[in-house]
Design an enzyme around this catalytic site. Structure first.
Site, short mmCIF file in Angstrom:
data_model
loop_
_atom_site.label_atom_id
_atom_site.label_comp_id
_atom_site.label_asym_id
_atom_site.label_seq_id
_atom_site.Cartn_x
_atom_site.Cartn_y
_atom_site.Cartn_z
N ASP A 14 -29.66 3.92 11.15
CA ASP A 14 -29.54 5.26 11.42
C ASP A 14 -30.99 6.04 10.65
O ASP A 14 -30.89 6.95 10.14
CB ASP A 14 -28.35 6.33 10.88
N GLU A 174 -24.42 11.55 20.39
CA GLU A 174 -24.58 11.70 18.76
C GLU A 174 -26.18 11.93 18.48
O GLU A 174 -26.95 12.01 19.26
CB GLU A 174 -24.01 10.49 18.03
#
Length: 496
Positions: A14, A174
């Site tokens: 991420d 997301e």
């Protein structure tokens, strides 16, 4: 020049990036590990040096009861008016919060919480306003990318939360990030789940709050249709413009263990893919919308040489940067010196979601030889290849009523088995050796000038496809037992 992906190897998922005064700064998720949110810097986008962590105090993040792959999700790093901000989620407590610092090499603030749900939060600053975004459900019950305006000093909401984009049709929308480029606002996102169907998608609009028009050729980047290709799971990107005006995507991906073996155990890593804006204002990414294990590019000067560290020892690593603990460590259990580590065991084992005596370093590549001299008084101590409390392989010295033994233990789900052991008699020390390849780990103890093989085990049983979750294998040193005191020395991880 040619650069190779991943540019940061091992379990660093991420990625989010910002640029300040000619230097790039990057953060990654850390989940149940502490300190939280590794922080890196670079001058050239290719070579990265870890400079710290954002979450270094127990007061900043509650990890004590966090399950594996819970805790700290998807951080974003941004810079505004002389101040750095890192915003993230404690997924276990379902709280979004941010911290700040005026000194990137110093400590970060205590958390400021935002009353909006979802995960993968983002901050966007413009004209004195701060926009907060996450994926989730808005105040009217509409799902998607949700946005509100907040007071950056307090985290208080100034506007209702409103769903501004529902994505391109993929599942698990997301990872929102908002940018202003050439007068338009671009909303970057991820869809498909952080698995083999992962992808980067985006939309654009004329204001920070939309309405947003989806890129007609979404996804802009994905490797979901590349069967038999090492690099998979490409998604969750952040956009950056370099010093020369070129655009890039930093994103996660993972390397599967073999061409037709769809398992990955090193975790999700950091990849770099070039981006090109067209005359119509839409941008494309990578090689026909895919990312590669290496790119030939004239965007980076040929004077830049990609460096890669191949050997990791106690002496050439930093206990506070390269190593991590499971949840919140008890400081009295660790004596960490330049060339050795002394660990005091407790009754907390590696098999429970707690904080055992454990300190680990990420496995960064498939081929590696791990070795360490270990001695102990009572209990058990050794090396663990740790995915989570239900999936780890242990090579350790253990004391019982008959003396000392080297044991090889495999923990796969509900199956926990000591596969082999070597009797040491009254000797309380041994050299432990693990050799890794993409498909197998092999476990040895070194004695009388030779390696004694205890056994082998498939890497795939430590993979995300088997274990689940979002982390990767950590090479851990551990001690167990109320009266256990272990000493580790001559540690080495040597990659091919």
């Amino acid at each position: 020049m040619r650069y190779n992906n991943p540019i940061i190897k091992g379990f660093y998922p991420d990625p989010s990036i910002c640029k300040v005064d000619g230097t790039y700064y990057l953060v990654c998720s850390s989940f149940q590990y502490f300190p939280g949110v590794p922080l890196f810097e670079s001058k050239d986008l290719i070579n990265w040096r870890q400079i710290g962590h954002c979450l270094t105090r127990k007061s900043q993040i509650q990890l004590g009861t966090v399950n594996s792959s819970g805790g700290v999700f998807a951080p974003t790093i941004r810079y505004n008016n002389g101040r750095f901000y890192m915003i993230t989620t404690n997924d276990t407590t379902r709280q979004n919060f941010y911290i700040w610092t005026d000194n990137i090499y110093g400590e970060w603030s205590e958390p400021i919480y935002v009353d909006q749900g979802g995960i993968d939060p983002d901050l966007y600053f413009e004209d004195g306003k701060t926009f907060f975004m996450s994926n989730g459900t808005d105040d009217n019950g509409i799902g998607g990318i949700v946005q509100c305006e907040i007071d950056i000093e307090t985290g208080g909401k100034l506007t209702p939360s409103r769903s501004v984009w529902q994505g391109s049709g993929g599942r698990y929308l997301e990872s929102p990030h908002l940018f202003k480029v050439y007068g338009r606002y671009y909303l970057l996102a991820a869809e498909g789940g952080t698995e083999y169907g992962h992808m980067v998608t985006y939309a654009r609009g004329d204001s920070p709050s939309g309405p947003f028009e989806a890129y007609p050729k979404n996804p802009v980047l994905t490797n979901r249709n590349l069967g038999g290709y090492e690099l998979q799971g490409v998604g969750h990107g952040d956009l950056i413009q370099d010093h020369e005006g070129n655009w890039w995507l930093f994103h996660l991906g993972f390397r599967q263990i073999g061409r037709w073996l769809p398992y990955h155990h090193l975790g999700r890593e950091v990849f770099l893919t070039p981006v090109t804006f067209g005359e119509d204002g839409w941008f494309t990414a990578g090689d026909k919308g895919t990312s590669l294990t290496s790119f030939e590019t004239d965007r980076i000067f040929n004077t830049v040489i990609q460096q890669e560290k191949k050997i990791f020892t106690f002496e050439n690593t930093d206990w506070n940067l390269d190593w991590c603990y499971l949840r919140h460590p008890v400081a009295e259990q660790y004596l960490l010196e330049l060339d050795k580590a002394k660990l005091k065991g407790t009754e907390v084992t590696l098999d429970v979601p707690a904080s055992p005596t454990f300190i680990g370093i990420r496995q960064k590549d498939f081929y590696v030889t791990i070795s360490c001299d270990v001695s102990l008084t009572n209990g058990e101590a050794g090396i663990t290849l740790y995915m989570d409390e239900h999936h780890h392989y242990d090579l350790a010295i253990r004391k019982d009523e008959n003396g000392y033994k080297v044991i090889e233990r495999l923990n796969i789900g509900d199956i926990k088995s000591i596969e082999n052991e070597v009797d040491l008699g009254s000797e309380n020390h041994a050299t432990l050796v693990i050799r890794a390849s993409p498909e197998r780990y092999s476990f040895f103890t070194h004695a009388d000038g030779k390696d004694i093989l205890l056994g082998t085990a498939h890497t795939k049983y430590l993979s995300s496809e088997v274990a689940g979750g979002f982390t990767g294998v950590i090479i851990g040193l551990y001690a167990y037992g109320e009266d256990s005191l272990a000493e580790f020395s001559k540690f080495k991880c040597e990659y091919v």
